[in-house]
Scaffold this active site. Structure first.
Site, PDB file in Angstrom:
ATOM      1  CE  LYS A 278      -3.826  -2.390   2.031  1.00  8.96           C
ATOM      2  NZ  LYS A 278      -4.637  -2.821   3.511  1.00  8.96           N
TER       3      LYS A 278
ATOM      4  CG  ASP B 166     -10.043  -0.117   4.211  1.00 10.59           C
ATOM      5  OD1 ASP B 166      -9.622  -0.539   3.113  1.00 10.59           O
ATOM      6  OD2 ASP B 166      -9.393  -0.614   5.081  1.00 10.59           O
TER       7      ASP B 166
ATOM      8  CD  GLN C 232      -3.334  -4.524   6.592  1.00 15.34           C
ATOM      9  OE1 GLN C 232      -3.236  -3.560   5.717  1.00 15.34           O
ATOM     10  NE2 GLN C 232      -3.990  -5.563   6.284  1.00 15.34           N
TER      11      GLN C 232
END
Ligand SMILES: NC(=O)C1=CN([C@@H]2O[C@H](COP(=O)(O)OP(=O)(O)OC[C@H]3O[C@@H](n4cnc5c(N)ncnc54)[C@H](OP(=O)(O)O)[C@@H]3O)[C@@H](O)[C@H]2O)C=CC1
Ligand SMILES: NC(=O)C1=CN([C@@H]2O[C@H](COP(=O)(O)OP(=O)(O)OC[C@H]3O[C@@H](n4cnc5c(N)ncnc54)[C@H](OP(=O)(O)O)[C@@H]3O)[C@@H](O)[C@H]2O)C=CC1
Lengths: 290, 290
Positions: free
Chosen positions: B53, B120, B97
């Protein structure tokens, strides 16, 4: 020949269950569920809906707080009323009767209702929590929840069955599809862009129609023995009727009845369930505060 | 014989588009998108994901703020870190995460991320806003959004087509179904309780598999010419491979390729899109603040 799913009787049963639980709670902790009904303006149809909700509340022992605002109330005034109700601990559910007058942003008024008091289940967060299988919404929309209740109390198995929901509105079609999915049906969602809708409907063991088109679903579309839940409420001209019109559903009752195993009539099917579930949701709201 | 949908190339294109827009914005108003990546503990797989990422961020000109917490950080410490990022105007997107260490309530940490920074798209309110057709979510989950982008950029028409989504998780299956529904496909959602899944898949013009079972979908299930989007990432033992295993999807690539018109390979299909969309979402988050 299908048997009728008697929504009127099932709704009366649900209300009587709510009534019993309300009485027991009152006895036990001295509290009653409180529903606030916000009515803005003088629309005749809205006033009628509000009246039937209040009647059901009276029957169940739910205390109604009437909040009436004039048709020219500003958005800020309506919002202030909602804010006050949010802060009032005697109010467990808040219902803002739609439609609101032109010029008032309905979404921003509805969004203000605190999620714990959103007994209509319209808040996007409640829709999202419903859509995510391992989460629990505070409330689910009354009409689709009522449809699920009809299925359950009519002994209709959903797990592993194929279901087709026609209509994808945020207050009926989509939550209906999510409720059926959560109940382990394999769900297909149809809408105005669906092609050859009859052949899609033919796959279904359970058909839910929430379209707003009189007599749209034909018996020849159905799989033999399908269960038909007709959410639609449409008025069609009928010179022989006293009022000049009559109500009919989104399914062509006469032809569907020939092929289905069970079917909800209109009126007397889904309609009465919506208010019965509103009563249930208001009771649930109180119980969460105890 | 199907052509491959080249997710690697399409993802690179998306990233280059983001990069261009980021540079233009920087030029115009001196601001760059900021993504905070919260990593708790030392899991090797999580560290790998975070690395890729960050690499994508570097490529696109997105500024990464690393927030590393020890594996024994308390839930309150993690939450404090999120709260700080919520209040930091230089941070436009927050990514925690997963998985978090045992004993930490993931839901309550994720819920804390402010909806404007939920790049997200996992927040229930974003799922709810996606499900309600006339509402707009702030963000939609990266993986299903990436699948939609693959369909679009491969010239696949969704309107009026039949789509089958296998899998109903809150982060892939359900938002995928909602995105396809919003794009006017007629969507069926399958899961582990679906019966005779092959015959359901056979109805579909577009099949999306997000199950987590290696090679589950067989070519013989497909309608001739169907488009296959394979979200699955499974590792299967392979003594001939250097690492002793290889990755494969939820679809049996070899047999599906014979029948499909277009198909995503694994790896190199959906996988790279997830991060590319994360870049897009972070850029969008900045643009909303301008
Ligand atoms: N019994 C009760 O208590 C209640 C009854 N109702 C009734 O249920 C019905 C639906 O209500 P609601 O969901 O609010 O309505 P909406 O108008 O919000 O939604 C109607 C849906 O039907 C779809 N549709 C319209 N025409 C067709 C067509 N020809 N073929 C396939 N799909 C079509 C639309 O598709 P698209 O999205 O493509 O436009 C849309 O998704 C109405 O009759 C309403 O009166 C509603 C609420 C409560
Ligand atoms: N490419 C990418 O960037 C990403 C890839 N993935 C991959 O996608 C896959 C799915 O991920 P995720 O959605 O998180 O997984 P989940 O485990 O949360 O969900 C799996 C879904 O598949 C269904 N399922 C499981 N077994 C069967 C079966 N035999 N038949 C039909 N349905 C079945 C389950 O049904 P039920 O609900 O009934 O249990 C469930 O809904 C995984 O392989 C994952 O690695 C995920 C995220 C990102």
């Amino acid at each position: 020949m299908a048997t009728n799913i008697d929504g009127k009787a099932i709704a009366a049963l649900v209300r009587s269950e709510v009534k019993e639980e309300v009485a027991a709670l009152k006895e036990k902790c001295g509290k009653s569920p409180g529903l606030a009904v916000v009515l803005v303006g003088e629309r005749v149809d809205s006033a009628t809906y509000v009246r039937s909700k209040k009647k059901a509340c009276d029957e169940c022992g739910i205390e109604v707080t009437d909040v009436k605002l004039p048709g020219d109330a500003s958005e800020e005034q309506i919002k202030d009323a909602v804010r006050e109700l949010n802060n009032n601990p005697a109010i467990h559910g808040i219902l803002v009767q739609l439609p609101l007058p032109d010029g008032v942003n309905e979404k921003s008024v509805l969004e203000l209702i605190s999620v714990e008091k959103d007994v209509d289940g319209f808040d996007p967060i409640n829709v999202g929590l419903l859509a995510i299988k391992d989460r629990e919404p505070f409330f689910t929309a009354c009409t689709p929840t009522g449809c699920m209740e009809l299925l359950k109390r009519s002994g209709v198995e959903t797990k592993g069955k194929r279901a087709v929901v026609i209509g994808r509105s945020g207050i009926v079609g989509i939550p209906m599809a999510m409720l059926l999915n959560n109940a382990d049906a394999t769900v297909t969602i149809c809408h105005s862009k669906t092609q050859d809708i009859g052949s899609v409907v033919r796959e279904a063991d359970i058909v839910v129609a929430a379209i707003g088109r009189a007599n749209f679903v034909k018996g020849e579309w159905l799989k033999k023995g399908a269960v038909v839940i007709d959410v639609g409420i449409n008025s069609v001209d009928d010179p022989t009727a006293k009022r000049g019109y009559r109500l009919c559903g989104d399914c062509d009752y006469n032809s569907c009845k020939e092929v289905a195993s069970q079917i909800t009539p209109v009126p007397g099917g889904v309609g009465p369930m919506t208010i019965a579930i509103l009563m249930q949701n208001t009771l649930t709201a109180l119980k969460r505060t105890l």
